[in-house]
Design a protein around this motif. Structure first.
Motif, PDB file in Angstrom:
ATOM      1  N   LEU A   5       0.834  -1.379  -0.014  1.00 21.58           N
ATOM      2  CA  LEU A   5      -0.136  -0.210  -0.025  1.00 21.58           C
ATOM      3  C   LEU A   5       0.772   1.275  -0.019  1.00 21.58           C
ATOM      4  O   LEU A   5       1.892   1.398   0.534  1.00 21.58           O
ATOM      5  N   VAL A  11      -5.513   5.074   2.034  1.00 22.52           N
ATOM      6  CA  VAL A  11      -5.313   3.562   2.247  1.00 22.52           C
ATOM      7  C   VAL A  11      -6.777   2.792   2.045  1.00 22.52           C
ATOM      8  O   VAL A  11      -6.892   1.839   1.353  1.00 22.52           O
ATOM      9  N   GLN A  14      -7.455   2.487  -1.655  1.00 20.95           N
ATOM     10  CA  GLN A  14      -6.585   1.252  -2.226  1.00 20.95           C
ATOM     11  C   GLN A  14      -6.924   0.001  -1.859  1.00 20.95           C
ATOM     12  O   GLN A  14      -6.904  -0.945  -2.699  1.00 20.95           O
TER      13      GLN A  14
END
Length: 86
Positions: A5, A11, A14
């Motif tokens: 990541l 995050v 993602q």
């Protein structure tokens, strides 16, 4: 093995993108259960709140549906063109 990541980008987005890719490539077929908040937290090394936000994003996008007490499942895509009609 979890994907790397980029901690300079959100995050939760993602993680949602990884799950969306798995849905698109058939790793998680329609009707199958997607990983839980705890499973996502473990796989990606993220906080439970971040995993929950990723699942919420997928639900908002119509990729998953949640069933109370059972988990989140890949939703059927109604607007998706089928190969049979082509």
């Amino acid at each position: 093995m979890s994907p790397e990541l980029d901690r300079t980008r959100p995050v939760r987005r993602q993680v949602a993108a990884v799950i969306a890719d798995r849905i698109a490539d058939g790793s998680y077929p329609v009707g199958s259960r997607v990983p839980s908040v705890v499973e996502l937290s473990t796989e990606f090394g993220i906080a439970a709140s971040t995993a929950q936000k990723a699942l919420t994003h997928l639900k908002t996008e119509g990729l998953v549906r949640a069933e109370v007490g059972l988990g989140s499942f890949v939703a059927e895509r109604h607007g998706k063109p089928s190969a049979e009609g082509a």
